[in-house]
Write an enzyme that holds these catalytic residues in place. Structure first.
Site, PDB file in Angstrom:
ATOM      1  N   ARG A   1       2.015   6.583  -9.352  1.00 38.65           N
ATOM      2  CA  ARG A   1       0.696   7.176  -9.133  1.00 38.65           C
ATOM      3  C   ARG A   1       0.726   8.670  -9.447  1.00 38.65           C
ATOM      4  O   ARG A   1       1.770   9.308  -9.440  1.00 38.65           O
ATOM      5  CB  ARG A   1       0.258   6.979  -7.677  1.00 38.65           C
ATOM      6  CG  ARG A   1      -0.047   5.555  -7.288  1.00 38.65           C
ATOM      7  CD  ARG A   1      -0.466   5.486  -5.825  1.00 38.65           C
ATOM      8  NE  ARG A   1       0.567   6.034  -4.950  1.00 38.65           N
ATOM      9  CZ  ARG A   1       0.557   7.244  -4.430  1.00 38.65           C
ATOM     10  NH1 ARG A   1      -0.436   8.079  -4.693  1.00 38.65           N
ATOM     11  NH2 ARG A   1       1.538   7.659  -3.649  1.00 38.65           N
TER      12      ARG A   1
ATOM     13  N   LYS B   1      -4.328   0.461  -5.351  1.00 39.88           N
ATOM     14  CA  LYS B   1      -4.501   1.574  -4.420  1.00 39.88           C
ATOM     15  C   LYS B   1      -5.926   2.116  -4.449  1.00 39.88           C
ATOM     16  O   LYS B   1      -6.393   2.694  -3.468  1.00 39.88           O
ATOM     17  CB  LYS B   1      -3.503   2.686  -4.732  1.00 39.88           C
ATOM     18  CG  LYS B   1      -2.048   2.318  -4.438  1.00 39.88           C
ATOM     19  CD  LYS B   1      -1.829   1.882  -2.993  1.00 39.88           C
ATOM     20  CE  LYS B   1      -0.357   1.655  -2.695  1.00 39.88           C
ATOM     21  NZ  LYS B   1      -0.111   1.067  -1.360  1.00 39.88           N
TER      22      LYS B   1
ATOM     23  N   HIS C   1      -1.512   1.150   6.057  1.00 43.16           N
ATOM     24  CA  HIS C   1      -0.544   1.060   4.959  1.00 43.16           C
ATOM     25  C   HIS C   1       0.743   0.527   5.565  1.00 43.16           C
ATOM     26  O   HIS C   1       1.607   1.278   5.993  1.00 43.16           O
ATOM     27  CB  HIS C   1      -0.332   2.445   4.335  1.00 43.16           C
ATOM     28  CG  HIS C   1       0.581   2.414   3.139  1.00 43.16           C
ATOM     29  ND1 HIS C   1       1.440   3.440   2.840  1.00 43.16           N
ATOM     30  CD2 HIS C   1       0.750   1.484   2.159  1.00 43.16           C
ATOM     31  CE1 HIS C   1       2.109   3.148   1.739  1.00 43.16           C
ATOM     32  NE2 HIS C   1       1.707   1.971   1.309  1.00 43.16           N
TER      33      HIS C   1
ATOM     34  N   SER D   1       6.965   4.631   0.464  1.00 41.72           N
ATOM     35  CA  SER D   1       7.738   3.958  -0.574  1.00 41.72           C
ATOM     36  C   SER D   1       9.228   4.238  -0.414  1.00 41.72           C
ATOM     37  O   SER D   1       9.640   5.383  -0.210  1.00 41.72           O
ATOM     38  CB  SER D   1       7.270   4.439  -1.950  1.00 41.72           C
ATOM     39  OG  SER D   1       8.013   3.839  -2.975  1.00 41.72           O
TER      40      SER D   1
ATOM     41  N   LYS E   1       9.606  -1.247   3.798  1.00 41.63           N
ATOM     42  CA  LYS E   1       8.472  -2.057   4.255  1.00 41.63           C
ATOM     43  C   LYS E   1       8.556  -3.497   3.756  1.00 41.63           C
ATOM     44  O   LYS E   1       8.478  -4.443   4.535  1.00 41.63           O
ATOM     45  CB  LYS E   1       7.147  -1.461   3.760  1.00 41.63           C
ATOM     46  CG  LYS E   1       6.498  -0.474   4.641  1.00 41.63           C
ATOM     47  CD  LYS E   1       5.025  -0.269   4.395  1.00 41.63           C
ATOM     48  CE  LYS E   1       4.466  -0.513   3.046  1.00 41.63           C
ATOM     49  NZ  LYS E   1       4.909   0.413   2.000  1.00 41.63           N
ATOM     50  N   THR E   2       8.676  -3.635   2.442  1.00 40.36           N
ATOM     51  CA  THR E   2       8.698  -4.972   1.852  1.00 40.36           C
ATOM     52  C   THR E   2       9.971  -5.719   2.242  1.00 40.36           C
ATOM     53  O   THR E   2       9.936  -6.894   2.618  1.00 40.36           O
ATOM     54  CB  THR E   2       8.583  -4.874   0.316  1.00 40.36           C
ATOM     55  OG1 THR E   2       7.343  -4.234  -0.009  1.00 40.36           O
ATOM     56  CG2 THR E   2       8.627  -6.248  -0.317  1.00 40.36           C
TER      57      THR E   2
ATOM     58  N   ASP F   1       1.991  -4.755   2.250  1.00 42.15           N
ATOM     59  CA  ASP F   1       1.582  -3.376   1.970  1.00 42.15           C
ATOM     60  C   ASP F   1       0.292  -2.909   2.628  1.00 42.15           C
ATOM     61  O   ASP F   1       0.205  -1.756   3.034  1.00 42.15           O
ATOM     62  CB  ASP F   1       1.461  -3.191   0.457  1.00 42.15           C
ATOM     63  CG  ASP F   1       1.499  -1.731   0.042  1.00 42.15           C
ATOM     64  OD1 ASP F   1       2.296  -0.972   0.614  1.00 42.15           O
ATOM     65  OD2 ASP F   1       0.740  -1.352  -0.864  1.00 42.15           O
TER      66      ASP F   1
ATOM     67  N   ARG G   1       9.369  -1.715 -10.603  1.00 35.50           N
ATOM     68  CA  ARG G   1       8.541  -2.539  -9.709  1.00 35.50           C
ATOM     69  C   ARG G   1       8.433  -3.979 -10.212  1.00 35.50           C
ATOM     70  O   ARG G   1       8.644  -4.272 -11.393  1.00 35.50           O
ATOM     71  CB  ARG G   1       7.127  -1.963  -9.627  1.00 35.50           C
ATOM     72  CG  ARG G   1       7.023  -0.609  -8.970  1.00 35.50           C
ATOM     73  CD  ARG G   1       6.763  -0.754  -7.502  1.00 35.50           C
ATOM     74  NE  ARG G   1       6.599   0.515  -6.821  1.00 35.50           N
ATOM     75  CZ  ARG G   1       6.248   0.626  -5.546  1.00 35.50           C
ATOM     76  NH1 ARG G   1       6.004  -0.469  -4.836  1.00 35.50           N
ATOM     77  NH2 ARG G   1       6.133   1.804  -4.974  1.00 35.50           N
TER      78      ARG G   1
END
Length: 538
Positions: free
Chosen positions: A60, A201, A221, A239, A243-244, A258, A323
């Protein structure tokens, strides 16, 4: 309707200003995969996944994200470096240039949903210049049935033109790429960048405004999963903090990785229909569920393939932000529908490169609000030009680039829900132990998983004074023992073997916390302000 489509519904795009386009509507992922390869826009990896290069932008671009300042947003949005205002007339002019650019071209259109809870469902139409961008939308948003498509009426529209380059002096942008939200016209306009994360996003940012302002529902988030007893766990984190990875657990059903909402009915619902995971250094041994999700239908971004089409997961020659996107069904153990009830534990994940935060600690309500507003993690040497030692990185609510309202608004909602639901909040350091980055080592994933599991299994229990130690600098309660974790690991100070160096570094981080929090203090209660690190000096 383009020749590739098998779906019989015909749509037109003139209402959007796109004229004489060849429209490929609602193509299957197999079709989009094939077209991408035929056009030379991607290749197939040995796993069957599609591999693409997003071009100049591999992540981003926060400074090029704008919100149109209008009657809906002018008095509600927290304007500044995160939420940058954009003139409504300039938006109209730029939009007209983008749709003129897409006219007479082949475009790919998809109707889809966001929000798994029917009471909050948002109808979205995504218009893409590239076929693989449209496949990303298939992967990441919720997929309507053919029956639902018959009378589908889009509420929000994403117009995505990576090949269009803005002219800053004419178009009001900072440079040639842009991602702009217009809440009056309900349009997310994206151009000049092929990075697909801008698509999801953009809608996430829109929901982060819509849900609290108009639905009294908290957007988050975070990732989330649910246990066999129906207890929901929520994982906040920026990031690279896990999290994942940590929410994808073979013993718990994944709700999503997410973006979620937390309703007044005390349910947690996924915004999305897929996952978007980092794959740097991915291995089947450490993350088997994510590794095995990389198959036909998945899209790999900016990875390096060897001559056999095998992904070189450790190769960051294009970017560290490699990714993969895939439909959530690529994970075996998922919650259907993507809704959980009865939230019991919240984990704030931080990759502390200073190596001074405990690997896990229990937070009081005021500490939880403080750390939520702060949203701390750290950048490590080598990740950005000029970064030669750990640098504190704060992103309010663990997602500042996507939060249109003042962070205190989201923190107030979280505090209220925590108290109503009786949720326990834990700060988990997935970063360094035994010293800062370059000296210590990254916390072993097996230890972090053991700590998370101990919480979820009730083995760390409720707070008892004799079971916890109050950290002398940060004031958080760190457990003295945890199943599956060496006792020495639980005390960051003891892993350093140098008390003076440890406390010097710890106070350096507390100063960074306090400096960052100054911009929020006037909007926060005294109770929240007291949730920060203790003000001692070494």
């Amino acid at each position: 309707m383009g020749s590739y489509s098998e779906f019989t519904k015909t749509i037109a795009l003139e209402q959007y200003g796109i004229k004489n386009a060849t429209i490929n509507y609602q193509l299957s992922p197999d079709e989009l995969h094939k077209i991408t390869i035929e056009k030379g826009l991607g290749v197939e990896a040995s796993s069957g996944a599609l591999a693409v290069n997003t071009g100049e932008f591999t992540g981003r671009s926060p400074k090029d994200r704008f919100i149109v300042k209008d009657d809906i947003t002018k008095d509600r949005v927290w304007w500044g470096n995160v939420n940058i205002p954009f003139d409504a007339d300039d938006f109209d002019k730029l939009y007209n240039k983008v749709v003129d650019y897409l006219s007479n071209k082949e475009v790919f259109v998809r109707d889809c949903f966001a929000c798994a809870d029917d009471d909050y469902k948002l109808n979205i139409r995504v218009i893409n210049e590239y076929p693989w961008s449209n496949q990303f939308a298939y992967n990441m948003f919720l997929r309507p049935t053919n029956k639902e498509l018959e009378n589908f009426k889009p509420e929000w529209t994403v117009v995505n033109a990576p090949g269009f380059m803005a002219i800053p002096d004419e178009d009001g942008t900072r440079q040639h790429n842009f991602a702009i939200l217009n809440f009056t016209k309900k349009i997310a306009l994206i151009g000049g960048t092929g990075y697909t994360g801008e698509i999801k996003k953009g809608i996430f940012s829109a929901l982060n405004f819509i849900l609290p302002v108009f639905k009294n529902t908290m957007p988050m988030h975070c990732s989330a999963n649910v246990g066999k007893d129906g207890d929901t766990a929520i994982f906040f984190g920026l990031s690279g903090t896990g999290k994942t990875t940590l929410s994808t657990d073979p013993n718990r059903s994944l709700i999503g990785d997410d973006e979620h909402g937390w309703t007044n009915e005390n349910t947690v619902f996924n915004f999305e229909g897929g996952c978007y995971a980092k794959v740097i250094n991915l291995s089947r041994d450490n993350e088997p569920e994510i590794y095995d999700a990389i198959k036909k239908g998945a899209i790999l971004e900016n990875v390096i393939l060897d001559k056999n089409g095998d992904v070189q997961f450790e190769d960051t020659s294009i970017t560290q932000n490699t990714r993969v996107s895939y439909p959530i069904e690529h994970i075996e153990n998922i919650r259907v529908p993507s809704i959980g009830k009865n939230p019991k534990n919240i984990f704030f994940l931080t990759a502390d490169a200073f190596g001074v935060l405990p690997p896990i600690s229990k937070l009081t309500p005021s500490q939880a609000a403080y750390h939520f507003i702060s949203g701390y993690t750290a950048k490590v040497a080598g990740t950005e030009a000029g970064v030669v030692e750990p640098v504190p990185s704060f992103s309010a609510c663990f997602g500042a680039p996507f939060m249109p309202l003042h962070p205190s608004k989201y923190a107030e909602m979280l505090s209220k829900k925590m108290l109503e639901a009786g949720v326990n909040v834990w700060l988990v350091n997935t970063g360094w132990t035994g010293g800062p980055y370059g000296v210590g080592t990254r916390m072993k994933l097996k230890y972090t998983r053991a700590m998370i599991n101990a919480v979820l299994n009730g083995e760390l229990g409720l707070y008892n004074y004799e079971d916890y130690h109050i950290h002398s600098v940060f004031g958080v309660a760190q457990p003295r023992s945890c199943p599956g974790v060496p006792t020495s690991v639980l005390s960051p100070r003891s892993t350093w073997n140098d008390d003076k160096a440890y406390y010097t570094t710890a106070f350096k981080l507390t100063n960074a916390f306090r400096e960052n929090f100054k911009k929020f203090e006037e909007h926060c209660t005294e109770e929240i302000r007291r949730g920060g690190p203790q003000r001692y000096a070494f």
